[in-house]
Design an enzyme around this catalytic site. Sequence first.
Site, PDB file in Angstrom:
ATOM      1  N   CYS A   1       5.382  55.149  73.688  1.00  0.00           N
ATOM      2  CA  CYS A   1       3.685  54.661  73.151  1.00  0.00           C
ATOM      3  C   CYS A   1       3.250  53.779  72.858  1.00  0.00           C
ATOM      4  O   CYS A   1       2.012  53.246  73.055  1.00  0.00           O
ATOM      5  CB  CYS A   1       3.798  55.733  71.193  1.00  0.00           C
ATOM      6  SG  CYS A   1       4.877  54.901  70.300  1.00  0.00           S
TER       7      CYS A   1
ATOM      8  N   ARG B   1      -5.914  56.326  59.838  1.00  0.00           N
ATOM      9  CA  ARG B   1      -4.606  56.074  59.760  1.00  0.00           C
ATOM     10  C   ARG B   1      -4.184  55.689  58.773  1.00  0.00           C
ATOM     11  O   ARG B   1      -4.129  54.223  58.353  1.00  0.00           O
ATOM     12  CB  ARG B   1      -4.782  54.940  61.036  1.00  0.00           C
ATOM     13  CG  ARG B   1      -2.662  54.535  60.933  1.00  0.00           C
ATOM     14  CD  ARG B   1      -2.312  53.472  62.062  1.00  0.00           C
ATOM     15  NE  ARG B   1      -2.705  53.946  63.256  1.00  0.00           N
ATOM     16  CZ  ARG B   1      -2.008  53.226  64.707  1.00  0.00           C
ATOM     17  NH1 ARG B   1      -1.473  52.404  64.152  1.00  0.00           N
ATOM     18  NH2 ARG B   1      -2.072  53.839  65.170  1.00  0.00           N
TER      19      ARG B   1
ATOM     20  N   ASP C   1      10.796  55.592  71.189  1.00  0.00           N
ATOM     21  CA  ASP C   1       9.455  55.343  70.546  1.00  0.00           C
ATOM     22  C   ASP C   1      10.581  53.933  69.465  1.00  0.00           C
ATOM     23  O   ASP C   1      11.485  53.964  69.588  1.00  0.00           O
ATOM     24  CB  ASP C   1       8.948  56.168  69.534  1.00  0.00           C
ATOM     25  CG  ASP C   1       7.779  55.028  68.654  1.00  0.00           C
ATOM     26  OD1 ASP C   1       7.511  54.032  69.037  1.00  0.00           O
ATOM     27  OD2 ASP C   1       7.071  55.777  67.899  1.00  0.00           O
TER      28      ASP C   1
ATOM     29  N   ARG D   1      -4.841  57.463  76.471  1.00  0.00           N
ATOM     30  CA  ARG D   1      -4.829  57.561  74.753  1.00  0.00           C
ATOM     31  C   ARG D   1      -7.152  58.252  75.048  1.00  0.00           C
ATOM     32  O   ARG D   1      -7.352  57.828  74.297  1.00  0.00           O
ATOM     33  CB  ARG D   1      -4.870  55.783  73.884  1.00  0.00           C
ATOM     34  CG  ARG D   1      -3.657  55.841  73.470  1.00  0.00           C
ATOM     35  CD  ARG D   1      -3.187  57.393  72.808  1.00  0.00           C
ATOM     36  NE  ARG D   1      -3.367  57.086  71.653  1.00  0.00           N
ATOM     37  CZ  ARG D   1      -3.417  56.683  70.119  1.00  0.00           C
ATOM     38  NH1 ARG D   1      -2.623  55.687  70.375  1.00  0.00           N
ATOM     39  NH2 ARG D   1      -4.186  56.972  69.956  1.00  0.00           N
TER      40      ARG D   1
ATOM     41  N   GLN E   1      -1.447  60.662  70.363  1.00  0.00           N
ATOM     42  CA  GLN E   1      -0.631  60.152  71.001  1.00  0.00           C
ATOM     43  C   GLN E   1       0.106  60.916  72.084  1.00  0.00           C
ATOM     44  O   GLN E   1       0.084  61.117  73.768  1.00  0.00           O
ATOM     45  CB  GLN E   1       0.299  59.895  70.058  1.00  0.00           C
ATOM     46  CG  GLN E   1       1.845  58.779  71.187  1.00  0.00           C
ATOM     47  CD  GLN E   1       0.820  57.731  71.995  1.00  0.00           C
ATOM     48  OE1 GLN E   1       0.486  56.682  71.447  1.00  0.00           O
ATOM     49  NE2 GLN E   1       1.003  57.821  73.190  1.00  0.00           N
TER      50      GLN E   1
ATOM     51  N   HIS F   1       1.050  61.939  64.787  1.00  0.00           N
ATOM     52  CA  HIS F   1       0.798  61.577  65.976  1.00  0.00           C
ATOM     53  C   HIS F   1      -0.001  62.112  66.849  1.00  0.00           C
ATOM     54  O   HIS F   1       0.270  61.718  68.158  1.00  0.00           O
ATOM     55  CB  HIS F   1       1.628  59.663  66.757  1.00  0.00           C
ATOM     56  CG  HIS F   1       0.631  59.077  67.359  1.00  0.00           C
ATOM     57  ND1 HIS F   1      -1.045  58.840  66.923  1.00  0.00           N
ATOM     58  CD2 HIS F   1       0.645  57.795  67.426  1.00  0.00           C
ATOM     59  CE1 HIS F   1      -1.511  57.950  67.198  1.00  0.00           C
ATOM     60  NE2 HIS F   1      -0.811  56.925  68.100  1.00  0.00           N
TER      61      HIS F   1
HETATM   62  N1   CP Z   1       0.772  53.921  70.371  1.00  0.00           N
HETATM   63  C1   CP Z   1      -0.528  53.678  69.094  1.00  0.00           C
HETATM   64  O1   CP Z   1       0.109  54.043  68.618  1.00  0.00           O
HETATM   65  O2   CP Z   1      -0.518  52.214  69.078  1.00  0.00           O
HETATM   66  P1   CP Z   1      -1.510  51.649  68.530  1.00  0.00           P
HETATM   67  O3   CP Z   1      -0.601  50.996  67.053  1.00  0.00           O
HETATM   68  O4   CP Z   1      -2.063  50.397  69.019  1.00  0.00           O
HETATM   69  O5   CP Z   1      -2.706  51.891  67.991  1.00  0.00           O
HETATM   70  N1  NVA Z   2       6.471  55.496  65.409  1.00  0.00           N
HETATM   71  C1  NVA Z   2       5.747  54.069  65.167  1.00  0.00           C
HETATM   72  C2  NVA Z   2       4.672  54.605  65.804  1.00  0.00           C
HETATM   73  C3  NVA Z   2       3.698  53.777  66.731  1.00  0.00           C
HETATM   74  C4  NVA Z   2       2.181  53.634  67.448  1.00  0.00           C
HETATM   75  C5  NVA Z   2       5.522  54.114  63.591  1.00  0.00           C
HETATM   76  O1  NVA Z   2       5.240  54.568  62.934  1.00  0.00           O
HETATM   77  O2  NVA Z   2       4.938  52.171  63.486  1.00  0.00           O
END
Ligand code: CP
Ligand code: NVA
Length: 300
Positions: free
Chosen positions: A257, A103, A221, A285, A133, A130
């Site tokens: 999400c 990440r 989101d 997930r 997701q 993502h």
């Molecule tokens: N949806 C998602 O990726 O959540 P987190 O940021 O908690 O991993």
């Molecule tokens: N769009 C959000 C998703 C988090 C899972 C972000 O990037 O913070």
Amino acid sequence: MVRSLLDIDDLTRDELGTVLDRAAALKAAHENGGNDDILDKQTLGMLFEKPSTRTRISFETGMTQLGGHAIFLGPEDIHLGHGEPIKDTARAVSRYVDFIMARVFDHADAVELAEYASVPVVNGLTDDAHPCQTLADLLTIRERFGGFEDVSVAWVGDGNNVAQSFVLGAAMVDLDCTVATPEGYGIDDDVLKRAAGLGTEPNLATDPEAAVADADLVYTDVWVSMGQEDRREQKLADFDGFQVTPDLLGDRPLMHCLPAHRGEEVTDDALESDNAIVWDQAENRLHAQKGLLAWLAERE
Ligand code: CP
Ligand code: NVA
């Protein structure tokens, strides 16, 4: 050849179907007593530049359930980001673990990691994409509607990382998808071009009410993604009118999400209503990623 998943369209349409089927089978087995040790003695290295609840816990738990192990590597735990280049981290970490999950902020960093790694790299969220997701989202929609045919989804909000991978995944399964964003916050042109080459293209809109009118499901989101905190005031102003409320939702299921910023992209009562299927989505997930890891392990 080592396969990585940097975005959902790194899978073919058939492979996406196979991973979703595998996820559903592992979920059913899990609910009926547990999974076999498909990943016995295998290790997932998890690199995080940003915070996470669902991604971290679902990957770590998933590895445990499949008989393997996961190592959490936060921003302060390793030399990445403190002087060691990505390409060196990629090659060294690959000598220990069987898969890497990353990440990171810059999508190009995930691409570089995958280029130099000798094990599969799975994108656990970048600023652009993502895909894990999306796997869970498609699994959730398929469970809810029994398939993708004749299902229409309205995405309401930012054309962000989650939206971009979702649009690609929707195209791959020919899911009808309308994306309603304020002007200037739409899906990147490159993603729209890729979607056009994959299957059903998304409809683009700027009016949330018109977008949800024919939808079976609404997805949103956050407006302020991780790393965009300095743009907060501007974005809150620009997204005025895009909040998902019980009125906008009607009797449609709501996906998000998570984490949610209640009072911004979604109201508390919409998220707490029986329409919200966000907890099923979050659970998926786990199953989706187990399906992915099992599939990746068998390909190597
Ligand atoms: N949806 C998602 O990726 O959540 P987190 O940021 O908690 O991993
Ligand atoms: N769009 C959000 C998703 C988090 C899972 C972000 O990037 O913070």
